[in-house]
Enzyme design. Structure first.
Site, PDB file in Angstrom:
ATOM      1  N   LEU A   1      36.349  50.440  38.678  1.00 46.03           N
ATOM      2  CA  LEU A   1      36.624  49.275  38.143  1.00 46.03           C
ATOM      3  C   LEU A   1      36.359  48.063  39.170  1.00 46.03           C
ATOM      4  O   LEU A   1      37.684  47.508  39.618  1.00 46.03           O
ATOM      5  CB  LEU A   1      38.053  49.168  37.324  1.00 46.03           C
ATOM      6  CG  LEU A   1      38.458  47.807  36.910  1.00 46.03           C
ATOM      7  CD1 LEU A   1      37.554  47.605  35.741  1.00 46.03           C
ATOM      8  CD2 LEU A   1      39.794  48.074  36.124  1.00 46.03           C
ATOM      9  N   PRO A   2      35.290  47.919  39.698  1.00 45.33           N
ATOM     10  CA  PRO A   2      35.086  46.792  40.554  1.00 45.33           C
ATOM     11  C   PRO A   2      35.640  45.427  39.799  1.00 45.33           C
ATOM     12  O   PRO A   2      35.138  45.145  38.819  1.00 45.33           O
ATOM     13  CB  PRO A   2      33.859  46.703  41.294  1.00 45.33           C
ATOM     14  CG  PRO A   2      33.009  47.703  40.126  1.00 45.33           C
ATOM     15  CD  PRO A   2      33.968  48.400  39.353  1.00 45.33           C
ATOM     16  N   HIS A   3      36.158  44.610  40.518  1.00 46.78           N
ATOM     17  CA  HIS A   3      36.667  43.280  39.942  1.00 46.78           C
ATOM     18  C   HIS A   3      36.870  42.370  40.833  1.00 46.78           C
ATOM     19  O   HIS A   3      37.232  42.460  42.162  1.00 46.78           O
ATOM     20  CB  HIS A   3      37.994  43.554  38.976  1.00 46.78           C
ATOM     21  CG  HIS A   3      38.883  44.037  40.114  1.00 46.78           C
ATOM     22  ND1 HIS A   3      39.069  45.470  40.261  1.00 46.78           N
ATOM     23  CD2 HIS A   3      40.241  43.530  40.638  1.00 46.78           C
ATOM     24  CE1 HIS A   3      40.142  45.730  41.108  1.00 46.78           C
ATOM     25  NE2 HIS A   3      40.740  44.614  41.113  1.00 46.78           N
ATOM     26  N   ALA A   4      36.639  40.968  40.406  1.00 47.05           N
ATOM     27  CA  ALA A   4      36.997  39.753  41.483  1.00 47.05           C
ATOM     28  C   ALA A   4      36.979  38.587  40.666  1.00 47.05           C
ATOM     29  O   ALA A   4      36.501  38.594  39.509  1.00 47.05           O
ATOM     30  CB  ALA A   4      35.656  39.553  42.503  1.00 47.05           C
TER      31      ALA A   4
ATOM     32  N   ARG B   1      35.510  42.759  47.481  1.00 46.50           N
ATOM     33  CA  ARG B   1      36.738  43.543  46.843  1.00 46.50           C
ATOM     34  C   ARG B   1      36.601  45.172  47.310  1.00 46.50           C
ATOM     35  O   ARG B   1      37.632  45.473  47.555  1.00 46.50           O
ATOM     36  CB  ARG B   1      36.316  43.488  45.252  1.00 46.50           C
ATOM     37  CG  ARG B   1      37.502  44.270  44.604  1.00 46.50           C
ATOM     38  CD  ARG B   1      38.645  44.077  44.904  1.00 46.50           C
ATOM     39  NE  ARG B   1      39.886  44.959  44.500  1.00 46.50           N
ATOM     40  CZ  ARG B   1      40.245  46.104  45.097  1.00 46.50           C
ATOM     41  NH1 ARG B   1      39.615  46.753  46.236  1.00 46.50           N
ATOM     42  NH2 ARG B   1      41.305  46.800  44.402  1.00 46.50           N
TER      43      ARG B   1
END
Length: 127
Positions: A38-41, A24
């Site tokens: 806000l790291p997201h996957a 990401r």
């Protein structure tokens, strides 16, 4: 370090958590500004959403547009099979974290329970 902590706390494969976060970030920084990221996957190996808030002792450079180093990281991993809730969840988190008071309160929280109360109160007051 965050991938390792999330994997240990939630019984997840550390290598897959790290791969998801790094994949990401390669698309572009997940730093929102004002010291928040806000790291997201979405991943196919997860059965239920996982959200973790980390308050970093030593801020890191995640190439935020405002140039501020990140000290609050809100990691969200979401099961691919439950995609319908992913974008609303990210939107709610972003809305809460854009309020200047919420990050300040999270930085001052003396416990995980206090941080959770801050986030729950922000969620209840959302339109």
């Amino acid at each position: 370090m965050l991938a390792s902590e999330v994997a240990a706390r939630h019984g997840l494969p550390e290598d897959k958590v790290l791969d998801a976060i790094q994949a990401r970030e390669r698309l572009g920084s997940t730093a929102l500004g004002r010291g928040v990221a806000l790291p997201h996957a979405r991943v196919d190996w997860l059965d239920a959403p996982v959200a973790v808030l980390a308050r970093l002792t030593h801020p890191i450079d995640l190439e935020a547009r405002d140039g501020e180093p990140v000290d609050l990281v809100f990691l969200v991993l979401w099961p691919e099979a439950a995609s319908e809730g992913f974008l609303p969840a990210l939107s709610n988190i972003c809305r809460a974290l854009r309020d200047n008071q919420i990050p300040r309160q999270l930085r001052r929280a003396r416990s995980a329970a206090e941080a959770l109360q801050t986030l729950q109160a922000a969620d209840r007051s959302a339109p």
